[in-house]
Structure formats: C-alpha cells, structure tokens
Design an enzyme around this catalytic site. Structure first.
Site, PDB file in Angstrom:
ATOM      1  N   ARG A  97     -46.577  36.161  19.276  1.00 11.33           N
ATOM      2  CA  ARG A  97     -46.938  36.828  20.532  1.00 11.33           C
ATOM      3  C   ARG A  97     -48.407  37.194  20.485  1.00 11.33           C
ATOM      4  O   ARG A  97     -48.865  37.814  19.517  1.00 11.33           O
ATOM      5  CB  ARG A  97     -46.127  38.089  20.771  1.00 11.33           C
ATOM      6  CG  ARG A  97     -46.788  38.977  21.826  1.00 11.33           C
ATOM      7  CD  ARG A  97     -45.970  40.121  22.297  1.00 11.33           C
ATOM      8  NE  ARG A  97     -44.837  39.665  23.077  1.00 11.33           N
ATOM      9  CZ  ARG A  97     -44.158  40.459  23.915  1.00 11.33           C
ATOM     10  NH1 ARG A  97     -44.498  41.713  24.064  1.00 11.33           N
ATOM     11  NH2 ARG A  97     -43.126  39.984  24.583  1.00 11.33           N
ATOM     12  N   ASP A 137     -42.424  42.014  37.905  1.00 11.51           N
ATOM     13  CA  ASP A 137     -43.004  42.314  36.592  1.00 11.51           C
ATOM     14  C   ASP A 137     -44.132  43.320  36.839  1.00 11.51           C
ATOM     15  O   ASP A 137     -44.516  43.565  37.994  1.00 11.51           O
ATOM     16  CB  ASP A 137     -43.536  40.997  35.970  1.00 11.51           C
ATOM     17  CG  ASP A 137     -44.102  41.182  34.560  1.00 11.51           C
ATOM     18  OD1 ASP A 137     -43.861  42.246  33.955  1.00 11.51           O
ATOM     19  OD2 ASP A 137     -44.794  40.266  34.080  1.00 11.51           O
ATOM     20  N   HIS A 188     -44.360  32.884  29.049  1.00 10.66           N
ATOM     21  CA  HIS A 188     -43.376  33.715  28.335  1.00 10.66           C
ATOM     22  C   HIS A 188     -42.021  32.967  28.377  1.00 10.66           C
ATOM     23  O   HIS A 188     -41.071  33.411  29.032  1.00 10.66           O
ATOM     24  CB  HIS A 188     -43.287  35.091  29.004  1.00 10.66           C
ATOM     25  CG  HIS A 188     -42.651  36.149  28.168  1.00 10.66           C
ATOM     26  ND1 HIS A 188     -42.181  35.922  26.883  1.00 10.66           N
ATOM     27  CD2 HIS A 188     -42.376  37.461  28.430  1.00 10.66           C
ATOM     28  CE1 HIS A 188     -41.670  37.049  26.412  1.00 10.66           C
ATOM     29  NE2 HIS A 188     -41.771  37.989  27.325  1.00 10.66           N
ATOM     30  N   GLN A 217     -38.559  34.580  27.508  1.00 12.56           N
ATOM     31  CA  GLN A 217     -38.109  35.499  28.559  1.00 12.56           C
ATOM     32  C   GLN A 217     -37.345  34.722  29.641  1.00 12.56           C
ATOM     33  O   GLN A 217     -36.263  35.129  30.083  1.00 12.56           O
ATOM     34  CB  GLN A 217     -39.330  36.201  29.182  1.00 12.56           C
ATOM     35  CG  GLN A 217     -38.988  37.117  30.341  1.00 12.56           C
ATOM     36  CD  GLN A 217     -38.192  38.328  29.910  1.00 12.56           C
ATOM     37  OE1 GLN A 217     -38.588  39.040  29.013  1.00 12.56           O
ATOM     38  NE2 GLN A 217     -37.053  38.591  30.544  1.00 12.56           N
ATOM     39  N   ARG A 263     -32.159  38.625  25.810  1.00 11.05           N
ATOM     40  CA  ARG A 263     -33.313  38.164  25.033  1.00 11.05           C
ATOM     41  C   ARG A 263     -32.880  37.825  23.606  1.00 11.05           C
ATOM     42  O   ARG A 263     -33.354  36.866  23.008  1.00 11.05           O
ATOM     43  CB  ARG A 263     -34.403  39.249  24.977  1.00 11.05           C
ATOM     44  CG  ARG A 263     -35.050  39.634  26.301  1.00 11.05           C
ATOM     45  CD  ARG A 263     -35.782  38.483  26.927  1.00 11.05           C
ATOM     46  NE  ARG A 263     -36.667  37.795  26.009  1.00 11.05           N
ATOM     47  CZ  ARG A 263     -37.849  38.276  25.580  1.00 11.05           C
ATOM     48  NH1 ARG A 263     -38.309  39.406  26.041  1.00 11.05           N
ATOM     49  NH2 ARG A 263     -38.586  37.568  24.733  1.00 11.05           N
ATOM     50  N   CYS A 281     -38.455  41.725  33.601  1.00 11.30           N
ATOM     51  CA  CYS A 281     -38.519  41.428  32.164  1.00 11.30           C
ATOM     52  C   CYS A 281     -38.610  42.700  31.324  1.00 11.30           C
ATOM     53  O   CYS A 281     -38.230  42.693  30.155  1.00 11.30           O
ATOM     54  CB  CYS A 281     -39.701  40.511  31.881  1.00 11.30           C
ATOM     55  SG  CYS A 281     -41.261  41.198  32.457  1.00 11.30           S
TER      56      CYS A 281
END
Ligand code: CP
Ligand code: NVA
Length: 334
Positions: free
Chosen positions: A112, A235, A139, A142, A317, A278
């Site tokens: 990340r 988001d 991402h 996700q 996740r 998310c």
C-alpha cells in the site's frame, strides 16, 4: 466443502483489475464466498501453511492491513508488517533492490502506498506475487470486496447499476469502474467536471463493459446520475496524500453528499437499495474534522440506514484478500 479456483491464478499478481480476465476475477469472488461460508462453519484450514507474506504500508490502514494479516494467519501462514520507515525502501534502497531482497524470503508481497509504479516495480523485480493494497491510482482488492457484497445482497451482479458519487478520479472510483465493467454491472460516475476520471481508463472500461452488456456513464448532476441505481457508493472527498486540497474538495463536492434527499432520487425503496463505502467515512461528529464541520460524503442517517452494508463490505475485505492469497499460493483442492 470443496474450494475451487482457476489454476491460472497460481503465482499471479494483482496490480490492477486489468491483470485478471473477467472470469478469473469472478472466480476469486466465488472463492471468497466459499471461504466465508467455511469460516462461518468454524473451519480455518492450512491453505497457506508455512507461507510468508510481507505487508508494506506507506499509508495508514485499518481494514486492508488487518484483512491481510488475519487472512494469512487463518490459513496457517505468517504476515510481516513493514511500515514506512521500518525498511529502507524509498530512502536508502530502490524499489528494484527491495523487491529482489523480499522475493528471496517471502512468498508474496502486499503493498500500500503512493505510486502505482512502486507496486509495479515490486512485481517486476521480486519474482513473487504482489498485490496492490491501494495506490494513488487503484484499489483493486477493495473492488473485489465491493462486488462480493453486492452479490451477497442481490444474488447476482450482471445487469445491476452502481452509482458512485463523489471524487470521480480517485483509486476507489477507478477500480470500482473496472470491476463493474468486468462483471457486467452498469456504472455511473457522478462527479464534478474538475474530478472527471482519466479518459483513456474510461474508454478501456467502456470496451470491457460493452463486451459484458453493460455501460459506463459520467454524470455531473448527482440527482440525474443515481436514478434507478440499486447501489449507491461513495468515498472520502480527499484521499490520503491529497490533504492540501481538502478545502477546495469540500466546496466542490458538497452537492454530492449521499443523504436522504439523494437516496430518494434513485426512485427505489430502502429494501431495493444498498449503500456502500470503502471506509473510513466522515459520517458523524466522532472525528476531529467532522466535530467542526459535520458529516461530509455521507449523512449519518444514510450511513446507519438498514440498506447500508458497509460493515459487511469491510468484513468481505478479509475474505476476498484471503481468496487472492490462496489462489496465488495454494493448489486447488481435489
Ligand atoms: N477501505 C480501506 O482500504 O480501508 P483501510 O484504509 O482501513 O485499509
Ligand atoms: N480514496 C481513499 C480510500 C481509502 C481506503 C484514499 O485513498 O484515501
């Protein structure tokens, strides 16, 4: 319970969703569904026994870090968390050298950070599967959890419509668009002109969506954009690393808050809808920022509504990241 996945996924990295065929992506989601059911029955296996996974995090994380750690430990493997400053990457050592070193020791690397080039460099030089746990551009892990959550709720993906409302050019929006395109889900990106996604990426997405009978639309008017959408998604307005733009974003995106008024514009009732985010989300007055200015991208009412599935999504996740690790590192069960 038999667990199956495509043998072609063995040894494979996930840097963007374009790395997987549509079928491979759906296969990973189906494996995650099976792994979730298996865990609910109390079974945690040994699919990752003696596997060692490095978790490199240049940016903060609650879900991705914990999902990856728990996923690997659940199946008998081990994860090593390496934060910014813990290792020499980016300071005294190049991406290529770090990749070559870690590849000699670990069976896989989850990264990340900021630059998509870094995750690509690690994949190129390490010789082991590398998973993108978020960059400025994408991402993908996700988006796998997002599709899984939508499938759990509706029992299908093809033909549904997802309306993403907010910063239309961020990592989550980009990956969600590709995920929807690959799954045959219509995608509407409701965003101001200033935050329009990359034209080339949208064209790429449209070509994939077209092949799966779906469409991708960019819509500046959020009220028109959400009409008929079964899934509303938002988001944060300012992603990690973009803090300097916060004030400007708040002005630009205020009309894009997902609140009761906007939900009504879908024309659907609560039991026909899903709200996803998310996370983390600025929905209440429990953070330093929202204590001053109140909710941002989603009202507390919508966040806490019966149709909000954000915590199922957060749990997923873990199941989807586990499915990725397993399909890349384990042999399919007979
Ligand atoms: N959604 C997500 O990636 O959460 P974290 O930043 O907590 O990992
Ligand atoms: N777009 C957000 C996602 C956080 C999970 C960010 O990059 O900060």
């Amino acid at each position: 319970m038999s667990l199956t996945w495509k043998p072609t996924l063995k040894g494979r990295s996930l840097l963007t969703l374009l790395d997987f065929s549509d079928e491979e992506m759906l296969d990973v989601i189906n494996l995650a569904v099976a792994l979730k059911a298996r865990r609910r029955q109390g079974t945690r296996g040994n699919l990752l026994a003696r596997r060692q996974i490095a978790l490199i995090f240049e940016k903060s994380s609650t879900r991705t870090r914990c999902a990856a750690s728990v996923a690997v430990r659940d199946e008998g493997g081990q994860a090593e968390y390496l934060a910014r400053g813990d290792i020499h990457l980016g300071a005294k050592e190049s991406v290529a050298d770090t990749g070559r070193v870690l590849g000699r020791m670990f069976d896989g690397i989850l990264f990340r950070g900021f630059s998509q080039q870094t995750v690509e460099g690690l994949a190129k030089h390490s010789g082991v599967p590398v998973w993108n746990g978020l960059t400025d551009a994408f991402h993908p892990t996700q988006a796998l959890a997002d599709l899984m959550t939508i499938k759990e709720r509706f029992g299908r993906l093809r033909g549904l419509t997802v309306a993403y409302v907010g910063d239309g050019r961020n990592n989550v929006a980009n990956s969600l668009m590709l995920a929807c395109a690959k799954a045959g889900v219509n995608f509407v990106n409701c965003t101001p002109g200033e935050l329009t996604p990359d034209v080339e990426l949208v064209e790429r997405g449209r070509a994939i969506a077209g092949g799966n009978g779906a469409t991708i639309r960019i819509e500046q008017d959020p009220h028109a954009g959400v009409r008929g959408a079964q899934v509303l998604y938002t988001d944060v307005w300012t992603s990690m690393g973009e803090e300097a733009q916060q004030e400007q974003r708040m002005k630009l995106l205020r009309p894009y808050q997902v609140n009761r008024r906007l939900v009504k514009e879908t024309g659907l009732s609560d039991d026909q809808l899903v709200f996803l985010h998310c996370l983390p989300a600025f929905h209440d007055n429990q953070t330093a920022l929202t204590r001053e200015i109140g909710a941002m991208e989603v009202s507390d009412e919508v966040f806490e509504a019966s149709f909000s599935k954000v915590f199922d999504q957060a749990e997923n996740r873990m199941h989807t990241i586990k499915a990725l690790f397993v399909s890349a590192l384990a042999d399919p069960e007979q």
